[in-house]
Write a protein that holds these residues in place. Structure first.
Motif, PDB file in Angstrom:
ATOM      1  N   ARG A 225      16.443 -23.568  -1.948  1.00  0.00           N
ATOM      2  CA  ARG A 225      15.796 -24.488  -1.581  1.00  0.00           C
ATOM      3  C   ARG A 225      14.273 -24.211  -1.948  1.00  0.00           C
ATOM      4  NH1 ARG A 225      16.441 -27.882   3.843  1.00  0.00           N
ATOM      5  NH2 ARG A 225      16.832 -25.745   4.458  1.00  0.00           N
ATOM      6  N   ASN A 226      13.632 -25.113  -2.400  1.00  0.00           N
ATOM      7  CA  ASN A 226      12.106 -24.689  -2.839  1.00  0.00           C
ATOM      8  C   ASN A 226      11.887 -23.486  -3.732  1.00  0.00           C
ATOM      9  OD1 ASN A 226      11.402 -27.331  -1.522  1.00  0.00           O
ATOM     10  ND2 ASN A 226      11.205 -25.968   0.519  1.00  0.00           N
ATOM     11  N   LYS A 227      13.004 -23.266  -4.713  1.00  0.00           N
ATOM     12  CA  LYS A 227      12.949 -22.004  -5.377  1.00  0.00           C
ATOM     13  C   LYS A 227      12.868 -20.807  -4.533  1.00  0.00           C
ATOM     14  CE  LYS A 227      10.586 -24.498  -9.094  1.00  0.00           C
ATOM     15  NZ  LYS A 227       9.269 -25.236  -9.471  1.00  0.00           N
ATOM     16  N   LYS A 228      13.567 -20.724  -3.498  1.00  0.00           N
ATOM     17  CA  LYS A 228      13.564 -19.587  -2.801  1.00  0.00           C
ATOM     18  C   LYS A 228      15.026 -19.560  -1.992  1.00  0.00           C
ATOM     19  CE  LYS A 228       9.119 -18.116  -1.491  1.00  0.00           C
ATOM     20  NZ  LYS A 228       8.774 -16.907  -1.323  1.00  0.00           N
ATOM     21  N   TRP A 229      15.721 -18.275  -1.724  1.00  0.00           N
ATOM     22  CA  TRP A 229      16.929 -18.130  -1.025  1.00  0.00           C
ATOM     23  C   TRP A 229      16.685 -18.246   0.314  1.00  0.00           C
ATOM     24  CZ3 TRP A 229      21.505 -18.836  -3.376  1.00  0.00           C
ATOM     25  CH2 TRP A 229      21.395 -18.832  -4.822  1.00  0.00           C
ATOM     26  N   ASP A 230      17.388 -18.828   1.045  1.00  0.00           N
ATOM     27  CA  ASP A 230      17.313 -19.295   2.651  1.00  0.00           C
ATOM     28  C   ASP A 230      18.519 -19.100   3.167  1.00  0.00           C
ATOM     29  OD1 ASP A 230      16.032 -19.789   4.991  1.00  0.00           O
ATOM     30  OD2 ASP A 230      14.930 -21.633   4.186  1.00  0.00           O
ATOM     31  N   LEU A 231      18.555 -19.111   4.565  1.00  0.00           N
ATOM     32  CA  LEU A 231      19.923 -19.364   5.266  1.00  0.00           C
ATOM     33  C   LEU A 231      19.674 -20.957   5.868  1.00  0.00           C
ATOM     34  CD1 LEU A 231      19.942 -16.246   7.268  1.00  0.00           C
ATOM     35  CD2 LEU A 231      21.274 -16.777   5.311  1.00  0.00           C
ATOM     36  N   PRO A 232      21.034 -21.635   6.052  1.00  0.00           N
ATOM     37  CA  PRO A 232      21.115 -23.014   6.644  1.00  0.00           C
ATOM     38  C   PRO A 232      20.441 -23.257   7.734  1.00  0.00           C
ATOM     39  CG  PRO A 232      23.217 -22.133   6.186  1.00  0.00           C
ATOM     40  CD  PRO A 232      22.189 -20.909   5.843  1.00  0.00           C
ATOM     41  N   LYS A 233      19.590 -24.020   8.015  1.00  0.00           N
ATOM     42  CA  LYS A 233      19.068 -24.303   9.518  1.00  0.00           C
ATOM     43  C   LYS A 233      18.374 -25.798   9.300  1.00  0.00           C
ATOM     44  CE  LYS A 233      14.456 -22.710   8.292  1.00  0.00           C
ATOM     45  NZ  LYS A 233      14.870 -22.632   6.709  1.00  0.00           N
ATOM     46  N   GLY A 234      18.150 -26.444  10.645  1.00  0.00           N
ATOM     47  CA  GLY A 234      17.492 -27.690  10.832  1.00  0.00           C
ATOM     48  C   GLY A 234      17.333 -28.012  12.018  1.00  0.00           C
ATOM     49  N   LYS A 235      16.669 -29.126  11.991  1.00  0.00           N
ATOM     50  CA  LYS A 235      16.017 -29.683  13.577  1.00  0.00           C
ATOM     51  C   LYS A 235      17.402 -29.955  14.516  1.00  0.00           C
ATOM     52  CE  LYS A 235      13.126 -32.945  12.784  1.00  0.00           C
ATOM     53  NZ  LYS A 235      12.311 -33.977  12.467  1.00  0.00           N
ATOM     54  N   ALA A 236      16.837 -29.726  15.782  1.00  0.00           N
ATOM     55  CA  ALA A 236      17.642 -30.178  16.807  1.00  0.00           C
ATOM     56  C   ALA A 236      17.542 -31.807  16.884  1.00  0.00           C
ATOM     57  CB  ALA A 236      17.234 -29.783  18.253  1.00  0.00           C
ATOM     58  N   GLU A 237      18.741 -32.272  17.386  1.00  0.00           N
ATOM     59  CA  GLU A 237      18.756 -33.809  17.442  1.00  0.00           C
ATOM     60  C   GLU A 237      19.122 -34.244  18.764  1.00  0.00           C
ATOM     61  OE1 GLU A 237      20.982 -35.310  14.177  1.00  0.00           O
ATOM     62  OE2 GLU A 237      19.703 -34.901  12.736  1.00  0.00           O
ATOM     63  N   GLY A 238      18.500 -35.218  19.282  1.00  0.00           N
ATOM     64  CA  GLY A 238      19.086 -35.975  20.604  1.00  0.00           C
ATOM     65  C   GLY A 238      19.096 -34.720  21.632  1.00  0.00           C
ATOM     66  N   LYS A 239      20.460 -34.778  22.459  1.00  0.00           N
ATOM     67  CA  LYS A 239      20.500 -34.040  23.707  1.00  0.00           C
ATOM     68  C   LYS A 239      21.597 -32.941  23.158  1.00  0.00           C
ATOM     69  CE  LYS A 239      19.949 -37.357  27.153  1.00  0.00           C
ATOM     70  NZ  LYS A 239      18.395 -37.224  27.348  1.00  0.00           N
ATOM     71  N   GLU A 240      21.721 -32.674  21.786  1.00  0.00           N
ATOM     72  CA  GLU A 240      22.735 -31.525  21.511  1.00  0.00           C
ATOM     73  C   GLU A 240      22.225 -30.349  21.921  1.00  0.00           C
ATOM     74  OE1 GLU A 240      23.437 -31.768  17.116  1.00  0.00           O
ATOM     75  OE2 GLU A 240      21.590 -31.390  16.750  1.00  0.00           O
ATOM     76  N   SER A 241      23.178 -29.254  22.067  1.00  0.00           N
ATOM     77  CA  SER A 241      22.872 -27.989  22.556  1.00  0.00           C
ATOM     78  C   SER A 241      22.297 -27.221  21.234  1.00  0.00           C
ATOM     79  CB  SER A 241      23.894 -27.081  23.087  1.00  0.00           C
ATOM     80  OG  SER A 241      24.913 -26.977  22.035  1.00  0.00           O
ATOM     81  N   ILE A 242      21.507 -26.086  21.293  1.00  0.00           N
ATOM     82  CA  ILE A 242      20.815 -25.194  20.093  1.00  0.00           C
ATOM     83  C   ILE A 242      22.243 -24.969  19.438  1.00  0.00           C
ATOM     84  CG2 ILE A 242      20.534 -23.018  21.136  1.00  0.00           C
ATOM     85  CD1 ILE A 242      18.336 -25.131  18.617  1.00  0.00           C
TER      86      ILE A 242
END
Length: 193
Positions: free
Chosen positions: A88-105
């Motif tokens: 993503r964005n011309k770089k290698w990365d690990l998948p991740k994203g924002k927490a939503e609602g009341k879900e645990s991390i």
């Protein structure tokens, strides 16, 4: 000591005052964080060190300087000991994203890996480091606090990049490919590898 990245340059949170060479020292209590971010982005400074006498308050005081975004992600390993990467964005990365609602991390981390890659059957093995980086969204700086987990899966189906998140590739990378990917990745990801 903590490291908070502005692109690939660290802000070091520490109790130790060192003689300045390729970095600057500032007092955490009085620092202008916008000025620090600008300096790291526009000068040859390699890092900035924010000093506070109490090691237990370093992170807490720093996180009050900017709005926080909590995220979760995964370093996913398959049966062949390959690691799941996104591009993503011309770089290698690990998948991740924002927490939503009341879900645990943990729930956030599994959901985000599934959404960004199409990989199913994820099992969390253990927590990894928490990473910190500063990013800009809608003209405002924020601190992303990412909780990382080592995960495993036996999934061998189709990998599906989440294109609406700017992900153009999803790949399982072996050891040699991981080392190559690290030459075009983020400092936070290098810490996890």
């Amino acid at each position: 000591m903590y490291q908070v990245f502005v692109n690939d340059k660290p802000i070091i949170l520490t109790t130790v005052v060192s003689e300045e060479t390729n970095f600057k020292n500032y007092l955490l209590d009085t620092v202008n964080i916008s000025k620090v971010i600008k300096e790291l982005n526009t000068t040859s400074l390699e890092e900035v060190r924010l000093i506070h006498k109490n090691p237990d308050k370093l992170l807490k005081k720093f996180l009050k300087k900017l709005p926080n975004v909590v995220a979760g992600g995964g370093k996913v390993v398959n049966d062949k000991e390959e690691v799941l990467f996104i591009y993503r964005n011309k770089k290698w990365d690990l998948p991740k994203g924002k927490a939503e609602g009341k879900e645990s991390i943990e729930e956030t981390s599994v959901r985000e890996v599934e959404e960004e890659t199409g990989v199913k059957g994820l099992e969390i093995i253990k927590p990894l480091d928490i990473t910190y980086h500063i990013f800009k969204r809608n003209g405002k700086h924020k601190i992303k606090i990412t909780h990382w987990f080592e995960m495993k899966t036996t999934y061998d189906g189709k990998l599906e990049p989440q294109e609406n998140e700017g992900i153009t590739k999803v790949k399982w990378l072996g050891q040699a490919e991981q080392e190559k990917a690290m030459t075009n990745s983020y400092a936070n990801i290098k810490i996890l590898m």
